[in-house]
Motif scaffolding. Sequence first.
Motif, PDB file in Angstrom:
ATOM      1  N   ALA A 281       6.159   0.692   5.131  1.00 42.72           N
ATOM      2  CA  ALA A 281       6.752  -0.602   5.486  1.00 42.72           C
ATOM      3  C   ALA A 281       6.049  -1.701   4.700  1.00 42.72           C
ATOM      4  N   ALA A 282       6.830  -2.626   4.178  1.00 47.95           N
ATOM      5  CA  ALA A 282       6.258  -3.701   3.370  1.00 47.95           C
ATOM      6  C   ALA A 282       5.234  -4.504   4.161  1.00 47.95           C
ATOM      7  N   ARG A 283       4.227  -4.948   3.446  1.00 51.93           N
ATOM      8  CA  ARG A 283       3.134  -5.691   4.068  1.00 51.93           C
ATOM      9  C   ARG A 283       3.606  -7.031   4.608  1.00 51.93           C
ATOM     10  N   THR A 284       4.515  -7.680   3.896  1.00 55.64           N
ATOM     11  CA  THR A 284       4.989  -8.995   4.311  1.00 55.64           C
ATOM     12  C   THR A 284       6.454  -8.935   4.716  1.00 55.64           C
ATOM     13  N   TYR A 285       6.836  -9.872   5.547  1.00 57.95           N
ATOM     14  CA  TYR A 285       8.232  -9.966   5.944  1.00 57.95           C
ATOM     15  C   TYR A 285       9.072 -10.431   4.750  1.00 57.95           C
ATOM     16  N   TYR A 286      10.331  -9.992   4.752  1.00 55.84           N
ATOM     17  CA  TYR A 286      11.341 -10.527   3.852  1.00 55.84           C
ATOM     18  C   TYR A 286      11.023 -10.306   2.374  1.00 55.84           C
ATOM     19  N   ALA A 287      10.227  -9.293   2.068  1.00 56.83           N
ATOM     20  CA  ALA A 287       9.966  -8.944   0.670  1.00 56.83           C
ATOM     21  C   ALA A 287      11.194  -8.254   0.089  1.00 56.83           C
ATOM     22  N   TYR A 288      11.349  -8.387  -1.222  1.00 56.67           N
ATOM     23  CA  TYR A 288      12.453  -7.714  -1.908  1.00 56.67           C
ATOM     24  C   TYR A 288      11.912  -6.846  -3.039  1.00 56.67           C
ATOM     25  N   TYR A 289      12.523  -5.685  -3.207  1.00 52.47           N
ATOM     26  CA  TYR A 289      12.265  -4.802  -4.339  1.00 52.47           C
ATOM     27  C   TYR A 289      10.789  -4.455  -4.533  1.00 52.47           C
ATOM     28  N   ALA A 290      10.087  -4.280  -3.444  1.00 54.42           N
ATOM     29  CA  ALA A 290       8.690  -3.874  -3.532  1.00 54.42           C
ATOM     30  C   ALA A 290       8.605  -2.422  -3.985  1.00 54.42           C
ATOM     31  N   THR A 291       7.678  -2.144  -4.911  1.00 55.17           N
ATOM     32  CA  THR A 291       7.509  -0.786  -5.411  1.00 55.17           C
ATOM     33  C   THR A 291       6.048  -0.352  -5.525  1.00 55.17           C
ATOM     34  N   SER A 292       5.120  -1.288  -5.514  1.00 52.10           N
ATOM     35  CA  SER A 292       3.710  -0.925  -5.648  1.00 52.10           C
ATOM     36  C   SER A 292       3.140  -0.528  -4.295  1.00 52.10           C
ATOM     37  N   PRO A 293       2.295   0.501  -4.244  1.00 52.54           N
ATOM     38  CA  PRO A 293       1.672   0.853  -2.965  1.00 52.54           C
ATOM     39  C   PRO A 293       0.971  -0.334  -2.311  1.00 52.54           C
ATOM     40  N   SER A 294       0.437  -1.250  -3.097  1.00 52.03           N
ATOM     41  CA  SER A 294      -0.257  -2.400  -2.529  1.00 52.03           C
ATOM     42  C   SER A 294       0.688  -3.384  -1.846  1.00 52.03           C
ATOM     43  N   ASP A 295       2.002  -3.262  -2.093  1.00 51.67           N
ATOM     44  CA  ASP A 295       2.991  -4.104  -1.407  1.00 51.67           C
ATOM     45  C   ASP A 295       3.250  -3.642   0.024  1.00 51.67           C
ATOM     46  N   PHE A 296       2.735  -2.476   0.372  1.00 51.73           N
ATOM     47  CA  PHE A 296       3.050  -1.869   1.663  1.00 51.73           C
ATOM     48  C   PHE A 296       1.805  -1.760   2.528  1.00 51.73           C
ATOM     49  N   GLY A 297       1.931  -2.190   3.773  1.00 52.66           N
ATOM     50  CA  GLY A 297       0.769  -2.255   4.645  1.00 52.66           C
ATOM     51  C   GLY A 297       0.730  -1.201   5.721  1.00 52.66           C
ATOM     52  N   SER A 298       1.842  -0.493   5.914  1.00 48.17           N
ATOM     53  CA  SER A 298       1.902   0.536   6.946  1.00 48.17           C
ATOM     54  C   SER A 298       2.450   1.813   6.328  1.00 48.17           C
ATOM     55  N   TRP A 299       1.817   2.930   6.665  1.00 49.19           N
ATOM     56  CA  TRP A 299       2.175   4.228   6.089  1.00 49.19           C
ATOM     57  C   TRP A 299       2.283   5.279   7.182  1.00 49.19           C
ATOM     58  N   GLY A 300       3.186   6.219   6.973  1.00 45.17           N
ATOM     59  CA  GLY A 300       3.241   7.377   7.841  1.00 45.17           C
ATOM     60  C   GLY A 300       2.181   8.392   7.455  1.00 45.17           C
ATOM     61  N   GLN A 301       2.137   9.483   8.194  1.00 44.36           N
ATOM     62  CA  GLN A 301       1.114  10.497   7.977  1.00 44.36           C
ATOM     63  C   GLN A 301       1.472  11.446   6.838  1.00 44.36           C
ATOM     64  N   GLY A 302       2.708  11.408   6.397  1.00 43.32           N
ATOM     65  CA  GLY A 302       3.164  12.267   5.309  1.00 43.32           C
ATOM     66  C   GLY A 302       3.797  13.542   5.813  1.00 43.32           C
ATOM     67  N   THR A 303       4.773  14.039   5.058  1.00 41.75           N
ATOM     68  CA  THR A 303       5.422  15.309   5.371  1.00 41.75           C
ATOM     69  C   THR A 303       5.566  16.096   4.071  1.00 41.75           C
ATOM     70  N   GLN A 304       5.224  17.373   4.125  1.00 40.99           N
ATOM     71  CA  GLN A 304       5.231  18.214   2.931  1.00 40.99           C
ATOM     72  C   GLN A 304       6.652  18.681   2.615  1.00 40.99           C
ATOM     73  N   VAL A 305       7.019  18.525   1.354  1.00 45.34           N
ATOM     74  CA  VAL A 305       8.267  19.078   0.836  1.00 45.34           C
ATOM     75  C   VAL A 305       7.912  20.039  -0.284  1.00 45.34           C
ATOM     76  N   THR A 306       8.364  21.276  -0.154  1.00 50.07           N
ATOM     77  CA  THR A 306       8.091  22.297  -1.167  1.00 50.07           C
ATOM     78  C   THR A 306       9.416  22.865  -1.654  1.00 50.07           C
ATOM     79  N   VAL A 307       9.620  22.816  -2.962  1.00 47.36           N
ATOM     80  CA  VAL A 307      10.847  23.316  -3.560  1.00 47.36           C
ATOM     81  C   VAL A 307      10.503  24.529  -4.413  1.00 47.36           C
ATOM     82  N   SER A 308      11.055  25.672  -4.044  1.00 48.19           N
ATOM     83  CA  SER A 308      10.764  26.897  -4.777  1.00 48.19           C
ATOM     84  C   SER A 308      11.799  27.117  -5.879  1.00 48.19           C
ATOM     85  N   SER A 309      11.351  27.756  -6.947  1.00 52.23           N
ATOM     86  CA  SER A 309      12.258  27.991  -8.084  1.00 52.23           C
ATOM     87  C   SER A 309      12.955  29.321  -7.964  1.00 52.23           C
TER      88      SER A 309
END
Length: 126
Positions: A98-126
């Motif tokens: 989630a973006a660190r500030t309200y009403y931000a647009y087109y944020a792409t840098s990790p530093s633009d985001f202040g809240s993160w989930g714990q992560g979920t693993q995605v594995t794609v087999s060939s």
Amino acid sequence: QVQLVESGGGLVQAGGSLRLACAASGRTFSSRTMAWFRQTPGAEREFIAGHNWSGGDTYYADSVKGRFTISRDNAKNTVFLQMNSLKPEDTAVYYCAAARTYYAYYATSPSDFGSWGQGTQVTVSS
């Protein structure tokens, strides 16, 4: 701060699909741009998809454009990532943010985001 919890990761064959979900707590979800990132061991966290807080605009990294779709349901405080035509190189831990500030647009840098989930693993087999 927004609390985020991802779900939906797993193992899939190349060419398959997965849908990730990210549930957010708090009352500021609708005012924040949301995004998905991914990370592999030894690499930096990579932006892959974003959804602006207003107007429905979405934006993507070139590596996933045309295959992945980000969407959000503000009534349910949830953001989704539909992943189609998966490739082995899509294997990573996926994070919503989630973006660190309200009403931000087109944020792409990790530093633009202040809240993160714990992560979920995605594995794609060939």
